[in-house]
Design a protein around this motif. Structure first.
Motif, mmCIF file in Angstrom:
data_model
loop_
_atom_site.group_PDB
_atom_site.id
_atom_site.type_symbol
_atom_site.label_atom_id
_atom_site.label_comp_id
_atom_site.label_asym_id
_atom_site.label_seq_id
_atom_site.Cartn_x
_atom_site.Cartn_y
_atom_site.Cartn_z
ATOM 1 N N ASN A 1 -1.708 -3.418 6.243
ATOM 2 C CA ASN A 1 -1.842 -3.833 4.852
ATOM 3 C C ASN A 1 -2.469 -5.229 4.859
ATOM 4 O OD1 ASN A 1 -1.613 -4.722 2.254
ATOM 5 N ND2 ASN A 1 0.598 -4.343 2.060
ATOM 6 N N ARG B 1 3.962 5.560 -5.676
ATOM 7 C CA ARG B 1 2.957 6.546 -6.077
ATOM 8 C C ARG B 1 1.586 6.061 -5.617
ATOM 9 N NH1 ARG B 1 0.091 6.652 -10.645
ATOM 10 N NH2 ARG B 1 1.312 5.131 -11.805
ATOM 11 N N GLN B 2 0.804 6.997 -5.089
ATOM 12 C CA GLN B 2 -0.543 6.624 -4.670
ATOM 13 C C GLN B 2 -1.424 6.548 -5.918
ATOM 14 O OE1 GLN B 2 -2.251 9.174 -1.699
ATOM 15 N NE2 GLN B 2 -3.594 7.582 -0.949
ATOM 16 N N THR B 3 -2.200 5.484 -6.016
ATOM 17 C CA THR B 3 -3.034 5.316 -7.209
ATOM 18 C C THR B 3 -4.492 5.427 -6.809
ATOM 19 O OG1 THR B 3 -2.966 2.928 -6.832
ATOM 20 C CG2 THR B 3 -1.404 3.822 -8.423
ATOM 21 N N GLU B 4 -5.336 5.806 -7.797
ATOM 22 C CA GLU B 4 -6.747 5.895 -7.454
ATOM 23 C C GLU B 4 -7.342 4.496 -7.409
ATOM 24 O OE1 GLU B 4 -9.630 7.129 -10.601
ATOM 25 O OE2 GLU B 4 -7.812 7.801 -11.652
ATOM 26 N N THR B 5 -8.468 4.359 -6.714
ATOM 27 C CA THR B 5 -9.075 3.033 -6.599
ATOM 28 C C THR B 5 -9.460 2.507 -7.985
ATOM 29 O OG1 THR B 5 -10.840 1.772 -5.587
ATOM 30 C CG2 THR B 5 -11.354 4.050 -6.093
ATOM 31 N N ARG C 1 5.496 0.785 -2.998
ATOM 32 C CA ARG C 1 4.591 1.569 -3.854
ATOM 33 C C ARG C 1 5.043 3.018 -3.746
ATOM 34 N NH1 ARG C 1 -1.295 1.004 -5.614
ATOM 35 N NH2 ARG C 1 -1.273 -1.023 -4.605
ATOM 36 N N LEU D 1 0.866 -1.185 0.000
ATOM 37 C CA LEU D 1 0.000 0.000 0.000
ATOM 38 C C LEU D 1 0.897 1.227 0.000
ATOM 39 C CD1 LEU D 1 -2.652 -0.714 2.821
ATOM 40 C CD2 LEU D 1 -2.942 -0.957 0.349
ATOM 41 N N HIS D 2 0.385 2.320 -0.514
ATOM 42 C CA HIS D 2 1.122 3.573 -0.369
ATOM 43 C C HIS D 2 1.098 3.976 1.102
ATOM 44 C CE1 HIS D 2 1.927 7.939 -0.695
ATOM 45 N NE2 HIS D 2 2.694 7.546 -1.716
ATOM 46 N N ARG D 3 2.124 4.669 1.549
ATOM 47 C CA ARG D 3 2.242 4.950 2.991
ATOM 48 C C ARG D 3 1.057 5.766 3.520
ATOM 49 N NH1 ARG D 3 5.709 8.372 0.497
ATOM 50 N NH2 ARG D 3 5.500 10.570 1.003
ATOM 51 N N VAL D 4 0.450 6.576 2.655
ATOM 52 C CA VAL D 4 -0.696 7.382 3.111
ATOM 53 C C VAL D 4 -1.885 6.457 3.410
ATOM 54 C CG1 VAL D 4 -2.382 9.136 2.429
ATOM 55 C CG2 VAL D 4 0.040 9.421 1.849
ATOM 56 N N ARG D 5 -2.124 5.502 2.491
ATOM 57 C CA ARG D 5 -3.244 4.570 2.712
ATOM 58 C C ARG D 5 -2.945 3.641 3.888
ATOM 59 N NH1 ARG D 5 -6.086 2.783 -2.509
ATOM 60 N NH2 ARG D 5 -6.664 4.970 -2.347
#
Ligand SMILES: [Zn+2]
Length: 253
Positions: free
Chosen positions: A151, A177-181, A175, A140-144
């Motif tokens: 995770n 880059r944070q990606t959209e759902t 990860r 997961l991105h660290r923000v999520r």
């Protein structure tokens, strides 16, 4: 310190005060919140159970493992997939969907124990043929990760690895880059969304190694493809995948 005092001190140290406390908390919570089936809320005998007998009976349990081969089952990807084979434990159903939802969004971490155990048993018959791959949870991105607190793929990977006698490496794949759902995206958009989102920890040599990516679901295969691209690009010999289930998707949307 006199000998008798030292002995007493050591005995006190050995007596873990947390254990009776935790048992007490568990007993109290079982009294206030009796265990129930995570799907239909039927009462259960104890907290070790996850689903009632009726829900387990209607699950298409992992006895018939779904094997998804690269070019055969993922021809909608823009290029032949970078991974080799993906296993999915259960046919997608309302119960499986609910379990995955609760695991990801409702903090029901114990679901990972239940499903990871089943997936680990499946994997046992593939592991040796696949060169005893190292398990890599899709990161997961660290923000999520901060939002969710865990995770779910790592929880699954740890249980699967324990059951199948394999190793987990949770910090190799990152990860960046944070990606959209992905839920509302079609196959092409998903590939674009996750393309370039992953990277490897620097200064690692994975030449000739085999890996097994672990994710909660595999749908179009775009996420596993993006992860496998990084691994194969760095010299990995084989990249496999395992997921709880593979939901159907509308290729035309
Ligand atoms: Zn039930």
């Amino acid at each position: 310190m006199p000998g008798r005092l030292t002995n007493m001190f050591n005995k006190l140290k050995a007596f873990d005060l947390r254990r009776p406390f935790l048992h007490g908390v568990q007993a109290l919570s079982e009294f206030i919140y009796p265990p129930e089936c995570v799907y239909c809320n039927e009462s259960l005998d104890n907290y070790k159970e996850m689903l009632c007998a009726s829900c387990i009976g209607s699950l298409d349990v992992a006895s018939e493992v779904r094997v998804h081969q690269g070019v055969i089952d993922f021809e909608h990807l823009r290029h032949p997939p970078n991974f080799d084979t993906v296993l999915a434990g259960w046919a997608y159903s309302p119960i499986v969907s609910e379990l995955i939802h609760q695991l990801k969004y409702e903090q029901r971490r114990r679901i990972a124990d239940y499903m990871g155990c089943e997936l680990g048993a499946i994997l046992s018959s593939y592991a040796a043929v696949w060169g005893n791959p190292v398990l890599l949870p899709v990161p997961l991105h660290r923000v999520r990760l901060r939002e969710r607190g865990y995770n779910q793929s790592l929880l699954l990977a740890e249980k699967i690895a324990h059951e199948a006698g394999l190793l987990v490496q949770s910090r190799l794949l990152l990860r960046k880059r944070q990606t959209e759902t992905q839920t509302m995206l079609n196959a092409t958009a998903r590939q674009k969304n996750v393309g370039g989102a992953f990277t490897l920890e620097s200064h690692v040599n994975i030449e000739g190694e085999s890996f097994l990516l672990v994710d909660d679901v595999v749908t179009t295969g775009a996420t596993m493809d993006a992860c496998a691209e990084v691994l194969k690009g760095a010299g990995a010999a084989k990249v496999f995948g395992i997921a709880i289930s593979r939901p159907g998707f509308d290729r035309s949307c």
